[in-house]
Write a protein that holds these residues in place. Structure first.
Motif, PDB file in Angstrom:
ATOM      1  N   SER A 168     -13.770 -21.896  22.281  1.00 39.04           N
ATOM      2  CA  SER A 168     -14.674 -22.566  23.224  1.00 39.04           C
ATOM      3  C   SER A 168     -14.513 -21.992  24.622  1.00 39.04           C
ATOM      4  N   SER A 169     -13.268 -21.728  25.012  1.00 42.00           N
ATOM      5  CA  SER A 169     -13.016 -21.176  26.340  1.00 42.00           C
ATOM      6  C   SER A 169     -13.616 -19.786  26.486  1.00 42.00           C
ATOM      7  N   ASP A 170     -13.484 -18.977  25.428  1.00 40.47           N
ATOM      8  CA  ASP A 170     -14.066 -17.629  25.473  1.00 40.47           C
ATOM      9  C   ASP A 170     -15.590 -17.706  25.566  1.00 40.47           C
ATOM     10  N   GLY A 171     -16.171 -18.700  24.848  1.00 41.87           N
ATOM     11  CA  GLY A 171     -17.623 -18.870  24.920  1.00 41.87           C
ATOM     12  C   GLY A 171     -18.069 -19.310  26.309  1.00 41.87           C
ATOM     13  N   LEU A 172     -17.305 -20.226  26.923  1.00 41.96           N
ATOM     14  CA  LEU A 172     -17.648 -20.677  28.273  1.00 41.96           C
ATOM     15  C   LEU A 172     -17.443 -19.572  29.299  1.00 41.96           C
ATOM     16  N   LYS A 173     -16.458 -18.701  29.035  1.00 43.57           N
ATOM     17  CA  LYS A 173     -16.241 -17.588  29.945  1.00 43.57           C
ATOM     18  C   LYS A 173     -17.472 -16.685  29.972  1.00 43.57           C
ATOM     19  N   TYR A 174     -18.017 -16.425  28.800  1.00 45.40           N
ATOM     20  CA  TYR A 174     -19.220 -15.598  28.712  1.00 45.40           C
ATOM     21  C   TYR A 174     -20.381 -16.253  29.448  1.00 45.40           C
ATOM     22  N   LYS A 175     -20.523 -17.574  29.255  1.00 42.88           N
ATOM     23  CA  LYS A 175     -21.607 -18.296  29.933  1.00 42.88           C
ATOM     24  C   LYS A 175     -21.375 -18.357  31.443  1.00 42.88           C
ATOM     25  N   PHE A 176     -20.088 -18.483  31.827  1.00 41.05           N
ATOM     26  CA  PHE A 176     -19.758 -18.520  33.255  1.00 41.05           C
ATOM     27  C   PHE A 176     -20.117 -17.189  33.913  1.00 41.05           C
ATOM     28  N   GLU A 177     -19.819 -16.097  33.222  1.00 41.44           N
ATOM     29  CA  GLU A 177     -20.129 -14.780  33.781  1.00 41.44           C
ATOM     30  C   GLU A 177     -21.636 -14.575  33.896  1.00 41.44           C
ATOM     31  N   LYS A 178     -22.384 -15.251  33.054  1.00 43.09           N
ATOM     32  CA  LYS A 178     -23.850 -15.157  33.121  1.00 43.09           C
ATOM     33  C   LYS A 178     -24.430 -16.200  34.066  1.00 43.09           C
ATOM     34  N   GLY A 179     -23.562 -17.059  34.601  1.00 42.85           N
ATOM     35  CA  GLY A 179     -24.018 -18.068  35.539  1.00 42.85           C
ATOM     36  C   GLY A 179     -24.623 -19.292  34.883  1.00 42.85           C
ATOM     37  N   GLU A 180     -24.349 -19.499  33.594  1.00 43.29           N
ATOM     38  CA  GLU A 180     -24.939 -20.638  32.879  1.00 43.29           C
ATOM     39  C   GLU A 180     -24.083 -21.905  32.987  1.00 43.29           C
ATOM     40  N   VAL A 181     -22.796 -21.776  33.315  1.00 42.47           N
ATOM     41  CA  VAL A 181     -21.935 -22.942  33.524  1.00 42.47           C
ATOM     42  C   VAL A 181     -21.188 -22.751  34.828  1.00 42.47           C
ATOM     43  N   SER A 182     -20.728 -23.861  35.384  1.00 45.03           N
ATOM     44  CA  SER A 182     -20.048 -23.809  36.674  1.00 45.03           C
ATOM     45  C   SER A 182     -18.583 -23.383  36.511  1.00 45.03           C
ATOM     46  N   LEU A 183     -17.969 -23.021  37.630  1.00 46.97           N
ATOM     47  CA  LEU A 183     -16.554 -22.648  37.634  1.00 46.97           C
ATOM     48  C   LEU A 183     -15.682 -23.833  37.231  1.00 46.97           C
ATOM     49  N   ASP A 184     -16.100 -25.033  37.613  1.00 49.13           N
ATOM     50  CA  ASP A 184     -15.323 -26.229  37.290  1.00 49.13           C
ATOM     51  C   ASP A 184     -15.234 -26.433  35.774  1.00 49.13           C
ATOM     52  N   VAL A 185     -16.342 -26.259  35.092  1.00 54.15           N
ATOM     53  CA  VAL A 185     -16.366 -26.426  33.635  1.00 54.15           C
ATOM     54  C   VAL A 185     -15.503 -25.351  32.973  1.00 54.15           C
ATOM     55  N   TYR A 186     -15.639 -24.131  33.438  1.00 51.89           N
ATOM     56  CA  TYR A 186     -14.862 -23.039  32.844  1.00 51.89           C
ATOM     57  C   TYR A 186     -13.360 -23.219  33.107  1.00 51.89           C
ATOM     58  N   SER A 187     -13.008 -23.661  34.301  1.00 48.41           N
ATOM     59  CA  SER A 187     -11.602 -23.874  34.658  1.00 48.41           C
ATOM     60  C   SER A 187     -10.981 -24.978  33.802  1.00 48.41           C
ATOM     61  N   LYS A 188     -11.727 -26.039  33.560  1.00 47.87           N
ATOM     62  CA  LYS A 188     -11.213 -27.128  32.717  1.00 47.87           C
ATOM     63  C   LYS A 188     -11.013 -26.659  31.278  1.00 47.87           C
ATOM     64  N   ALA A 189     -11.920 -25.825  30.811  1.00 42.09           N
ATOM     65  CA  ALA A 189     -11.801 -25.294  29.456  1.00 42.09           C
ATOM     66  C   ALA A 189     -10.554 -24.411  29.341  1.00 42.09           C
ATOM     67  N   LYS A 190     -10.289 -23.599  30.370  1.00 47.95           N
ATOM     68  CA  LYS A 190      -9.096 -22.746  30.366  1.00 47.95           C
ATOM     69  C   LYS A 190      -7.825 -23.598  30.404  1.00 47.95           C
ATOM     70  N   ALA A 191      -7.864 -24.690  31.178  1.00 49.52           N
ATOM     71  CA  ALA A 191      -6.694 -25.570  31.283  1.00 49.52           C
ATOM     72  C   ALA A 191      -6.395 -26.238  29.942  1.00 49.52           C
ATOM     73  N   ILE A 192      -7.459 -26.668  29.249  1.00 52.78           N
ATOM     74  CA  ILE A 192      -7.280 -27.285  27.926  1.00 52.78           C
ATOM     75  C   ILE A 192      -6.709 -26.270  26.946  1.00 52.78           C
ATOM     76  N   THR A 193      -7.179 -25.031  26.996  1.00 52.30           N
ATOM     77  CA  THR A 193      -6.678 -23.984  26.099  1.00 52.30           C
ATOM     78  C   THR A 193      -5.212 -23.685  26.381  1.00 52.30           C
ATOM     79  N   SER A 194      -4.855 -23.609  27.659  1.00 48.54           N
ATOM     80  CA  SER A 194      -3.466 -23.345  28.032  1.00 48.54           C
ATOM     81  C   SER A 194      -2.552 -24.484  27.576  1.00 48.54           C
ATOM     82  N   SER A 195      -3.032 -25.708  27.720  1.00 46.47           N
ATOM     83  CA  SER A 195      -2.248 -26.868  27.272  1.00 46.47           C
ATOM     84  C   SER A 195      -2.077 -26.859  25.757  1.00 46.47           C
ATOM     85  N   ALA A 196      -3.151 -26.498  25.052  1.00 47.70           N
ATOM     86  CA  ALA A 196      -3.084 -26.436  23.591  1.00 47.70           C
ATOM     87  C   ALA A 196      -2.095 -25.371  23.127  1.00 47.70           C
ATOM     88  N   GLN A 197      -2.057 -24.246  23.841  1.00 53.39           N
ATOM     89  CA  GLN A 197      -1.119 -23.191  23.488  1.00 53.39           C
ATOM     90  C   GLN A 197       0.326 -23.637  23.725  1.00 53.39           C
TER      91      GLN A 197
END
Length: 226
Positions: A168-197
């Motif tokens: 999900s984080s990788d998918g949001l990263k792609y959308k973030f780079e295309k400007g389809e999602v905000s930095l806040d959404v992408y940052s939260k997704a990365k934080a959840i992934t880091s916590s899961a790891q």
């Protein structure tokens, strides 16, 4: 609102997976294998062997105490050749041939029953100690086995959660780079992934610790127990 709903749904999904995995643990218990673990622990664990040795030592003392009866008796004999005179000045009461005598030490004879009883009571106490420790050891083996199963299942859930979150984080990263999602959404997704790891790695560590403890109790590698 949509962003908040997405993260709530993701949290509920991951939590549900963990609960379902824990509910299934009782069905994964291998009773014959668990009994083998218990039997191996009783056979190999050093502290249990110490109690068993004390029990055998106490049992041996019963035989030693019983043999004390023989110490109360003293058997002797005297031999005089047939061609010797029947009476002489040095030994006027001896006769030709063999003479036997049995002597009883009354003190030792009367004390021996108490020694035997004491030895039997010590053996009984040692037997009870071994049985008590067997119960403690069996309970500990069972607890560590259940803990190992729980962590093993938890690791599968955490590993899958990390994979899902990373995807999900990788998918949001792609959308973030295309400007389809905000930095806040992408940052939260990365934080959840880091916590899961982090949770996955911590569970792996706890699983290894539980495995080591169980192997220490049974005296063998889990992989070697069939």
């Amino acid at each position: 609102m949509k962003k908040y709903t997405y993260f709530v749904f993701l949290f509920v999904l991951l939590t549900s997976k963990s609960v379902f995995a824990q509910d299934d643990i009782i069905n994964q218990i291998n009773t014959p294998l668990l009994q083998k673990y218990v039997d191996l622990a009783k056979q190999n664990y050093p502290k249990r062997q110490m109690f068993k040795s004390s029990e055998l030592s106490a049992k041996a003392k019963i035989g030693v105490a019983s043999a004390t009866y023989l110490e109360a008796f003293n058997v002797s004999y005297f031999y005089r050749p047939d061609n010797a005179t029947i009476i002489n000045n040095s030994n006027p009461y001896s006769i030709n041939g063999f003479q036997f005598g049995v002597y009883l030490n009354l003190g030792i004879f009367l004390r021996t029953p108490s020694l035997v009883k004491q030895a039997k009571e010590e053996y009984k106490a040692a037997t009870f100690q071994t049985k008590e420790y067997d119960l403690i050891l069996e309970s500990e083996v069972r607890q560590k086995y259940y803990e190992y199963l729980q962590l093993f299942n938890d690791l599968k859930v955490k590993a899958q959660a990390y994979i899902d979150n990373k995807a999900s984080s990788d998918g949001l990263k792609y959308k973030f780079e295309k400007g389809e999602v905000s930095l806040d959404v992408y940052s939260k997704a990365k934080a959840i992934t880091s916590s899961a790891q982090s949770e996955k790695l911590l569970t792996e560590l706890n699983l290894l610790k539980a495995k080591d403890t169980l192997e220490t109790l049974i005296g063998q590698k889990l992989e070697d127990v069939k």
